[in-house]
Design an enzyme around this catalytic site. Sequence first.
Site, PDB file in Angstrom:
ATOM      1  N   PHE A 104       0.864  -1.182   0.000  1.00 47.53           N
ATOM      2  CA  PHE A 104       0.000   0.000   0.000  1.00 47.53           C
ATOM      3  C   PHE A 104       0.894   1.222   0.000  1.00 47.53           C
ATOM      4  CE2 PHE A 104      -2.347   3.539   1.704  1.00 47.53           C
ATOM      5  CZ  PHE A 104      -3.504   3.477   0.946  1.00 47.53           C
ATOM      6  N   ASP A 164       9.729   2.796   1.375  1.00 42.24           N
ATOM      7  CA  ASP A 164       8.559   3.587   1.764  1.00 42.24           C
ATOM      8  C   ASP A 164       8.399   3.469   3.280  1.00 42.24           C
ATOM      9  OD1 ASP A 164       6.069   4.572   2.397  1.00 42.24           O
ATOM     10  OD2 ASP A 164       5.028   3.642   0.706  1.00 42.24           O
ATOM     11  N   LYS A 223       3.412  11.257   6.782  1.00 38.90           N
ATOM     12  CA  LYS A 223       2.636  11.070   8.001  1.00 38.90           C
ATOM     13  C   LYS A 223       3.257  11.747   9.219  1.00 38.90           C
ATOM     14  CE  LYS A 223       0.065   7.008   6.456  1.00 38.90           C
ATOM     15  NZ  LYS A 223      -1.135   7.766   6.113  1.00 38.90           N
TER      16      LYS A 223
END
Length: 405
Positions: free
Chosen positions: A145, A230, A259
Amino acid sequence: MTSTEPGIAAALAAAEAHSAHNYHPLPVVVATAEGAWMTDVTGRRYLDMLAGYSALNFGHGHPRLLAAARAQLERVTLTSRAFHHDRFGDFCTRLAELCGMELVLPMNTGAEAVETAVKTARKWGYQVKGVPDGRAKIVVAEGNFHGRTTTIVSFSNDPEAREGFGPYTPGFEIVPYGDLAAMEAAVDERTVAVLLEPIQGEAGVRVPPPGYLAGVRELTRRRNVLFVADEIQSGLGRTGRTFACEHEGVVPDVYVLGKALGGGVVPVSAVVSSREVLGVFAPGEHGSTFGGNPLACAVALEVIAMLRTGEFQERATELGEHLHSELGLLVASGAVDAVRGRGLWAGVDINPSRGTGRAVSEQLMARGVLVKDTHGATIRLAPPLMISKEDLDWGLERLRSVLEA
């Protein structure tokens, strides 16, 4: 309180009437938050055990982050990248130092950063590696994801994220996560990058087998391929290290961050790498109006300063050991089929006899704990790193009460 409460029902009805469907949120309507706790419109408090999918690693409204934001709000918030501002150079310098890299390319959201990393890898492949134009390939992992843009869902194998959004962007090959032999077979002369989550978040906090990341690092070096990590969910303290790659002593060629970099205050993301890699961009070839804006830089600089003390990484290690020890007891009891994770991050596979992940999340909400399900039977636990042991135990006791009822 339930969704039949007047204040909650009105807010949910307005959202249903005027917002397009994307997420399937729990029927809680948050009005305020502080630390590890959120309060809804009726005044009921909830322990936040999700932390915005790691965006809130430092909790809600951390005083240092709010102070940094307030101070910058009174000075300048946006210039666009048409002009320099006085926080930009410092932000890039400090983030590069934190990563042990040389250059930073700031964006806003995680998906923007992943898209930037894809463009970077392709450009590097053509300019530096010598791959024929338009032939670059990036190898990714099943269960990934990385975001929801049309290019990113093109290399997802999650039907919910992918179906109905074609035609899909070519240039990607998907291999099983954790399978080094499959990765070796997929890398060829056209491959410019391997793009991986060191721990897969949305897939249920899947940790790769020991030695996998180190094996990918060796493979990519040997075959002249970029290793792009990532670390949008796994990085910045969540696993007990600044970056999850550190657990295997691995330094990738490219970090993709987001984030927690914005401290839960503003969206901040970045691609961080060497001069050889990020130096392939010339002025005008990539950009973002809001990327690297003064407000974002001010907050992110404070995030970086907080991470440099090691305090949050240490808390994630110590409380994470406690979290996984307690969850292990639920596996032993049969209430949970499996637990995965590292640091203050866990994927918990609920035994079907106890209900679905959604049902367990709703029951926890009724008991004052907020988590979120994924892929049917799994719930994810990712409390803020500043959570107290007492609050963590309070939340775990309510999880036990749901699963062992």
